[in-house]
Design a protein around this motif. Structure first.
Motif, short mmCIF file in Angstrom:
data_model
loop_
_atom_site.label_atom_id
_atom_site.label_comp_id
_atom_site.label_asym_id
_atom_site.label_seq_id
_atom_site.Cartn_x
_atom_site.Cartn_y
_atom_site.Cartn_z
N VAL A 27 0.85 -1.19 0.00
CA VAL A 27 0.00 0.00 0.00
C VAL A 27 0.89 1.24 0.00
O VAL A 27 2.11 1.16 0.17
N SER A 28 0.26 2.38 -0.21
CA SER A 28 0.94 3.67 -0.12
C SER A 28 0.27 4.51 0.95
O SER A 28 -0.94 4.42 1.16
N ALA A 29 1.06 5.35 1.60
CA ALA A 29 0.48 6.27 2.59
C ALA A 29 -0.33 7.34 1.89
O ALA A 29 -0.10 7.68 0.72
N ALA A 30 -1.30 7.89 2.61
CA ALA A 30 -2.06 9.02 2.09
C ALA A 30 -1.14 10.22 1.86
O ALA A 30 -0.13 10.39 2.54
N ASP A 31 -1.50 11.04 0.89
CA ASP A 31 -0.77 12.28 0.62
C ASP A 31 -1.44 13.39 1.43
O ASP A 31 -2.42 14.00 1.01
N PHE A 32 -0.91 13.64 2.62
CA PHE A 32 -1.56 14.54 3.56
C PHE A 32 -1.36 16.00 3.14
O PHE A 32 -0.31 16.37 2.60
N PRO A 33 -2.34 16.87 3.42
CA PRO A 33 -2.20 18.29 3.07
C PRO A 33 -1.02 18.96 3.76
O PRO A 33 -0.40 19.87 3.20
N GLU A 34 -0.71 18.53 4.98
CA GLU A 34 0.43 19.09 5.68
C GLU A 34 0.99 18.04 6.63
O GLU A 34 0.36 17.01 6.89
N THR A 35 2.19 18.27 7.11
CA THR A 35 2.82 17.37 8.08
C THR A 35 3.50 18.23 9.13
O THR A 35 4.61 18.73 8.92
N ARG A 36 2.83 18.39 10.27
CA ARG A 36 3.36 19.19 11.38
C ARG A 36 3.76 18.24 12.50
O ARG A 36 2.93 17.54 13.08
N LEU A 37 5.04 18.20 12.80
CA LEU A 37 5.55 17.31 13.83
C LEU A 37 5.03 17.74 15.20
O LEU A 37 5.24 18.87 15.64
N ARG A 38 4.36 16.83 15.89
CA ARG A 38 3.79 17.12 17.20
C ARG A 38 4.43 16.30 18.32
O ARG A 38 4.41 16.72 19.47
N TRP A 39 4.98 15.15 18.00
CA TRP A 39 5.54 14.27 19.05
C TRP A 39 6.60 13.40 18.42
O TRP A 39 6.34 12.72 17.42
N ARG A 40 7.78 13.45 18.98
CA ARG A 40 8.82 12.49 18.59
C ARG A 40 9.39 11.91 19.87
O ARG A 40 9.83 12.63 20.77
N ASN A 41 9.37 10.61 19.95
CA ASN A 41 9.79 9.90 21.15
C ASN A 41 11.26 9.55 21.00
O ASN A 41 11.64 8.45 20.57
N ASP A 42 12.11 10.50 21.38
CA ASP A 42 13.54 10.28 21.19
C ASP A 42 14.07 9.20 22.11
O ASP A 42 15.07 8.55 21.80
N ARG A 43 13.42 8.98 23.25
CA ARG A 43 13.85 7.89 24.13
C ARG A 43 13.67 6.55 23.43
O ARG A 43 14.56 5.70 23.47
N ALA A 44 12.52 6.36 22.78
CA ALA A 44 12.31 5.13 22.03
C ALA A 44 13.20 5.08 20.78
O ALA A 44 13.74 4.02 20.43
#
Length: 469
Positions: A27-44
């Motif tokens: 499958v392919s991911a949806a082509d989202f209107p925007e991508t705003r980073l809200r959470w990145r789990n750097d510990r993981a």
């Protein structure tokens, strides 16, 4: 090959591609209107060598889903069947998610990156394949809290807001959208095996058993008469431990269908979850669970029942007798896990199965009498506040505790004025500033507080031979 900023432990290992012809659909991911980073789990991310990614690269890989180096060439939406509230449904599969990368962690354990809200797939049925931002925030909170309380859980790896307006019947609409990435040891479900059994795909079933044995550590069971029996014994052990972890955490998953059961024993896929506001075996999390099938006190039985469905599926490979023998181990394994985990959370050294089981009963009676939830009860005891001796149940608990040796409760958390908890009112209070003014400070403060509690709790007790988390 494109080079990523990464530490030395990023090691791509796309082993699921050996099963790709029949376990899922490209499958392919949806082509989202925007991508705003809200959470990145750097510990993981640090555990799999991805914490050094720039924000731009993070969004490119976990919002636009460009393949990671030397990894899967593209996403796979996995196929499965499952029992949903005890009704068999053959029309299932990853309807708004996919698996798109596998790598080894620092201990050479296989890890998967999978999605939620990444777009429609052949299994979406009438769904839009999307995830609400609120749903993603709730999953951050659930996985952080569960992890701190010793539950073997998937981890919320990334949340990216996608700029779409979604309409849902169970929350105010229109509402904001997101795509989430979770980090797990695998995404193989009991329902995956049910599908192969229903379609009489015996060769594929044997391949999947071999894949799980090779990639998900567990007990050796050298006397098992067949690989499927060895695998099933491992799953029963993991599931018994997962059931006990829910009970000790005071957690209600809400939807314990067989397609939501990961054979690694990891808890995942958090929809209508709740924590107990007070000790109540009949408490339910899902408004649509009218019969209380997955109520708090029925969760161990529900997970046991799902194990039985895996045994039925494995009958295509092996006779019933050794599978039944393995399934019958569940009650004792569950009780062993309960006392191991209960004593750990209570902060005492175990003394023996019978004595520890009696202690659990005394604790439950004190909680029920005092209308206490698990968080308040365990915190009061560890902080030296909980004699509970103003009732007969409290007096009995004090007597039951006398022979026990306390473990370390020196962390400053135990001197706080109140425990960390995750009741629904606080979840809503964390969400409101995000919804109203894009203020994420309450979420980040809560995660920091939960992680501090996790430090105070220490390393959770592990059943021998099951170092999965």
């Amino acid at each position: 090959m494109q080079t990523l900023p990464q530490d030395a432990i990023y090691r791509a290992s796309p082993r699921i591609m050996a099963l790709a012809d029949w376990i899922g659909d490209p499958v392919s991911a949806a082509d989202f209107p925007e991508t705003r980073l809200r959470w990145r789990n750097d510990r993981a991310a640090a555990g799999v060598g991805l914490a050094d990614l720039s924000d731009d690269d993070w969004v490119r890989h976990f919002g636009r889903f460009d393949p990671l180096p030397d990894n899967m060439p593209g996403p796979l939406a996995l196929r499965y069947h499952g029992h949903q509230f005890r009704v068999y449904n053959p029309d299932l599969g990853d309807g708004r998610g996919f698996t798109f990368a596998q790598m080894l962690d620092g201990d050479a354990r296989l890890m998967d990156l999978g999605t939620k809200g990444s777009g429609q797939t052949p299994w979406s049925r009438l769904g839009d394949g999307r995830l609400t931002l609120k749903g993603a925030v709730r999953e951050i909170l659930a996985t952080e809290m569960l992890g701190a309380l010793g539950v073997n859980t998937s981890r919320t790896f990334s949340v990216i807001e996608t700029g779409e307006s979604l309409y849902r019947g169970d929350e105010p609409s229109p509402t904001r959208s997101a795509v989430m990435v979770r980090l797990s040891h695998g995404h193989i479900r009991i329902g995956t095996f049910q599908r192969l059994s229903a379609l009489q795909l015996g060769d594929e079933m044997a391949q999947l058993v071999a894949y799980c044995l090779a990639n998900f550590p567990g007990g050796a069971f050298p006397d098992a008469p067949h690989p499927a029996v060895r695998f099933f014994n491992q799953v029963v052990e993991r599931m018994a431990d997962m059931a006990a972890s829910y009970m000790v955490a005071g957690f209600v998953h809400g939807v314990l269908n067989s397609d939501n059961m990961n054979v690694t024993g990891e808890s995942f896929d958090y929809g209508p979850w709740r924590w107990l506001p007070k000790w109540d075996p009949g408490f339910t999390a899902a408004y649509f669970d009218h019969q209380g099938l997955y109520a708090y006190g029925r969760q161990p039985e529900a997970i046991h029942w799902n194990c039985g469905q895996l045994a039925v599926a494995l009958r295509s490979l092996v006779d019933a007798a050794p599978l039944i023998e393995a399934l019958n181990r569940y009650p004792e394994l569950y009780q062993q896990a309960m006392v191991r985990r209960w004593c750990w959370r209570l902060g005492v050294e175990p003394r023996g199965l019978d004595e520890d089981t009696a202690l659990i009963g005394a604790c439950e009676a004190a909680m029920a009498t005092g209308s206490l939830g698990a968080d308040a009860f365990f915190f009061a005891h560890r902080g030296g506040r909980g004699t509970f001796a103003d009732t007969a149940e409290g007096t009995a608990l004090k007597a039951a505790l006398e022979p026990y040796t306390a473990t370390d409760s020196s962390h400053a958390y135990w001197a706080d004025t109140a425990p960390q908890a995750m009741l629904i009112d606080e979840v809503e209070a964390i969400w409101q500033p995000i919804a109203q003014s894009d203020d994420w400070s309450a979420l980040h403060a809560k995660v920091a507080a939960i992680r501090r509690m996790g430090e105070a709790m220490g390393q959770r007790p592990q059943p021998q031979g099951h170092e999965l988390a």
